[in-house]
Design an enzyme around this catalytic site. Structure first.
Site, short mmCIF file in Angstrom:
data_model
loop_
_atom_site.label_atom_id
_atom_site.label_comp_id
_atom_site.label_asym_id
_atom_site.label_seq_id
_atom_site.Cartn_x
_atom_site.Cartn_y
_atom_site.Cartn_z
CB CYS A 46 27.41 34.96 40.01
SG CYS A 46 29.08 34.84 40.65
CB CYS A 58 30.59 35.54 38.01
SG CYS A 58 30.30 34.30 39.24
CG ASP A 59 28.11 37.66 35.64
OD1 ASP A 59 29.09 37.15 35.08
OD2 ASP A 59 27.05 37.05 35.85
#
Ligand code: NAP
Length: 318
Positions: free
Chosen positions: A140, A143-144
């Site tokens: 992701c 997300c990261d």
């Protein structure tokens, strides 16, 4: 206040809160079926991990994935959908009524079910990949990606997801290397043009990840060893992040023995309908779509599933 009361016997329970489940809820609610939607965790599906969605009709300037989910949810709530923020732990789809058991051993009885459980990220399956998950390995980027400011990272895959992730990562990382197993990309032309012309993006063509370098619970990922599929040559490139974007696996584990799946593991629906092989069980979205996998096609199939459910409920009045 939101109503999440569970009825003694539901008309229809929708499982999944991506665009398929939420669109099914809008249609089912407007049809007066008073649907109960079990969101699942994490809620909202893959759009929650996306930034700009530029191709969902009705948003000429694009819309953020989480905002699109919020809009659909508000629309479903407006017509009386009840939401439960839980996972289904057990499905008994073949009986009448069907029984879905959620966290806390709460059994929900329902006449019909719409399965819109979506799909989850596929990984390469290497030992070190599993060990370094969360320590440099991610599926992701949205997300990261933030954690990789000014670092060198790699993205694995040649589809739209890989290129979208790579372009997103250029906002944070110093360089982004796309590792693709062939020497032409699968992604759409517009994404290809953006990635191929981006100064921070470079490509490793006809290459696969043979191993990952780095120690779990110490420094995390330090590099990836690539194998060139044409020459067989191995080389290691230094990266601290590896983002895997090689497609998704449909989330069918809990009911795969009850509902017929196709050879790729997606729910097999009957003809042009959303019906599964089990009467009263319908499917929508990425869990039944190996081909198109778009937010808008998921939403469209959610609509179909609600219409099929409404018809089935009328024909099977108890
Ligand atoms: P995809 O189109 O199936 O692409 C998967 C990529 O991963 C392919 O390039 C494939 O290589 C590669 N791959 C698969 N298994 C691999 C393995 N074991 N090792 C190495 N590489 C592997 O999946 P996706 O990119 O997630 O896209 C899914 C759908 O969503 C598509 O229809 C796409 O158009 C859509 N999508 C659209 C957007 C957008 O419009 N902005 C964004 C994201 C996704 P090969 O090419 O050799 O098969």
């Amino acid at each position: 206040m939101a109503d999440n009361t569970i009825r003694e016997l539901e008309n229809v329970v929708i499982v999944g809160s991506g665009p398929a489940g939420l669109t099914a809820a809008i249609y089912a609610a407007r049809a007066g079926l008073e649907p109960l939607l079990i969101e699942g965790f994490p809620s909202g599906g893959q759009l929650m991990e996306t930034t700009d969605v530029e191709n969902f009709p009705g948003y000429p300037e694009g819309v953020l994935g989480p905002q699109l989910i919020e809009d659909l949810k508000n629309q479903a709530t407006r017509f009386g959908t009840r939401f439960i923020f839980e996972n289904v732990e057990r499905f008994d789809l073949t009986g009448d009524p069907k029984i879905l058991t959620i966290t806390g051993d709460v059994a929900i009885r329902t006449r019909a079910v719409i399965l819109a459980t979506g799909a989850t990220a596929r990984y390469l399956g290497l030992d070190n990949e599993a060990k370094l998950k969360g320590q440099g390995v991610s599926a992701c980027a949205v997300c990261d990606g933030f954690f990789f400011r000014d670092q060198d990272v790699a993205v694995i895959g040649g589809g739209d997801s890989a290129l979208e992730d790579a372009l997103f990562l250029t906002h944070h990382a110093r360089t982004v290397t796309i590792v693709h197993r062939r020497d032409s990309l699968r992604a759409s032309r517009i994404m290809q043009e953006r990635a191929l012309n981006h100064p921070k993006i470079r490509f490793e063509w006809a290459s696969v990840v043979a191993d990952l370098v780095g120690e779990p619970d110490k420094d995390g990922l330090e590099g990836i060893t690539l194998k060139n599929l044409k020459t067989g040559a191995l080389k290691t490139i230094a990266v601290t992040g590896m983002f895997v974007a090689i497609g998704h696996i449909p989330a069918t584990n809990l009911f795969k023995d009850q509902v017929t799946l196709d050879e790729k593991g997606f729910i097999d629906t009957v003809g042009k309908t959303s019906s599964t092989n089990v009467p009263g069980v319908f499917a929508a979205g990425d869990v039944m779509d190996p081909l198109y996998k778009q937010a808008i096609t998921a939403a469209g199939s959610g609509c179909k599933a609600a219409l099929d459910t409404e018809k089935w409920l009328i024909e099977h009045q108890s």
